[in-house]
Design an enzyme around this catalytic site. Structure first.
Site, PDB file in Angstrom:
ATOM      1  N   GLU A  51       0.558  -1.040  -0.038  1.00  0.00           N
ATOM      2  CA  GLU A  51      -0.250   0.019  -0.315  1.00  0.00           C
ATOM      3  C   GLU A  51       0.883   1.292   0.008  1.00  0.00           C
ATOM      4  O   GLU A  51       1.366   0.977   1.033  1.00  0.00           O
ATOM      5  CB  GLU A  51      -0.757  -0.104   1.495  1.00  0.00           C
ATOM      6  CG  GLU A  51      -1.448   1.182   1.233  1.00  0.00           C
ATOM      7  CD  GLU A  51      -2.392   1.351   2.316  1.00  0.00           C
ATOM      8  OE1 GLU A  51      -2.771   2.083   2.767  1.00  0.00           O
ATOM      9  OE2 GLU A  51      -2.484  -0.238   3.679  1.00  0.00           O
ATOM     10  N   ASP A  62      -4.349   9.549   9.104  1.00  0.00           N
ATOM     11  CA  ASP A  62      -2.725   8.900   9.571  1.00  0.00           C
ATOM     12  C   ASP A  62      -2.529   9.032  10.765  1.00  0.00           C
ATOM     13  O   ASP A  62      -3.311  10.330  11.117  1.00  0.00           O
ATOM     14  CB  ASP A  62      -1.317   9.895   8.459  1.00  0.00           C
ATOM     15  CG  ASP A  62      -2.345   9.128   7.064  1.00  0.00           C
ATOM     16  OD1 ASP A  62      -2.786   8.159   6.799  1.00  0.00           O
ATOM     17  OD2 ASP A  62      -2.220   9.695   6.057  1.00  0.00           O
TER      18      ASP A  62
END
Length: 267
Positions: A51, A62
């Site tokens: 990924e 994130d």
């Protein structure tokens, strides 16, 4: 002749069973300047998917490690097109499948149709878009019915059971189950009913059900992959590549692969 056909059937059946038993391993890297070196190393290590994060200034899913990597990539001048160009340069050379993790704004800025075409031209297997609701993902699937690109669904453990079921039934590629109510990389506590929910999703889905967020040790992998079809590990991989370098990080990855293989054998 009958015996020969029967042997072919048995061998094919065994191969399919082995594929179903194989626990899949997804690693995350940032689409920065070291992306290609890390991608090649992960491919050689035999991970199933890599990924790759498209550098983005305002990510919502994130954690600090990946955010820092993204900011560093942006400051070095890396953009979406650089990721596509790099991937095109190694197209046909990799065994691992490449998945892009990006945000809706990046797709809109590039141009929706142009982004999907560029991704396909670069050999990308699928997209993960964490800030795009499932309903909009379904609209994209209808809008681009002839695409090769997979839209990877995320399912939160806190989602309503009916919503989890609906997403699972319409998933393609694989399902990304979120193990905790945190951003990536948090060393928190996994959802208390995580394994049970994963088993429920697997009974509905026709694609592999993988688990990610906060997974960082072989013990985590061993525990979660009892139920899941594999794991997704991001922040820990990004941190180790930065701090320890490629050879040491690959050694760490091999310990995780061993934990996955143990659970593959048990099935």
């Amino acid at each position: 002749m009958v015996i020969k056909i029967w042997k072919q059937f048995v061998n094919t059946h065994k191969i399919e069973e082995e594929k179903q038993m194989h626990k899949q391993f997804v690693t995350y890297i940032m689409g920065g300047q070291t992306m290609l070196d890390e991608l090649r190393a992960l491919d050689q290590a035999g991970v199933d998917y890599v990924e790759i994060g498209i550098p983005y200034s305002d990510p919502v899913a994130d954690g600090p490690v990946i955010m820092e990597a993204g900011q560093s990539a942006i400051q070095s001048g890396r953009r979406t097109q650089d990721v596509f160009d790099d991937l095109k340069s190694v197209q046909g050379q990799l065994s691992t499948k490449v998945v892009l993790m990006t945000y809706a704004h990046s797709i809109e800025t590039y141009g929706e149709e142009a982004f999907f075409k560029a991704a396909e031209d670069a050999g990308v297997y699928g997209l993960i878009i964490p800030d795009m609701p499932h309903e909009y993902i379904e609209q994209l699937k209808e809008k681009y019915p002839n695409r090769k690109l997979k839209f990877i669904s995320l399912i939160a453990m806190t989602a309503d059971p009916k919503r989890r079921e609906h997403i699972a039934k319409h998933a393609e590629g694989f399902i990304y189950t979120v193990t905790m109510n945190e951003v990536t990389g948090k060393n928190g506590t996994f959802h208390p009913e995580l394994l049970e929910h994963i088993e429920e999703i697997k009974r509905i889905a026709s694609v592999p059900v993988l688990a990610g967020f906060g997974i960082r040790t072989a013990d985590h992998v061993q525990n979660i992959s009892q139920a899941s079809d594999g794991v997704i590990i991001g922040s820990e991989i990004v941190r180790r590549f930065k701090e320890d370098g490629i050879p040491s990080t690959i050694e760490f990855i091999q310990t995780l692969q061993h934990a996955l293989e143990n659970n593959s054998v048990k099935q």
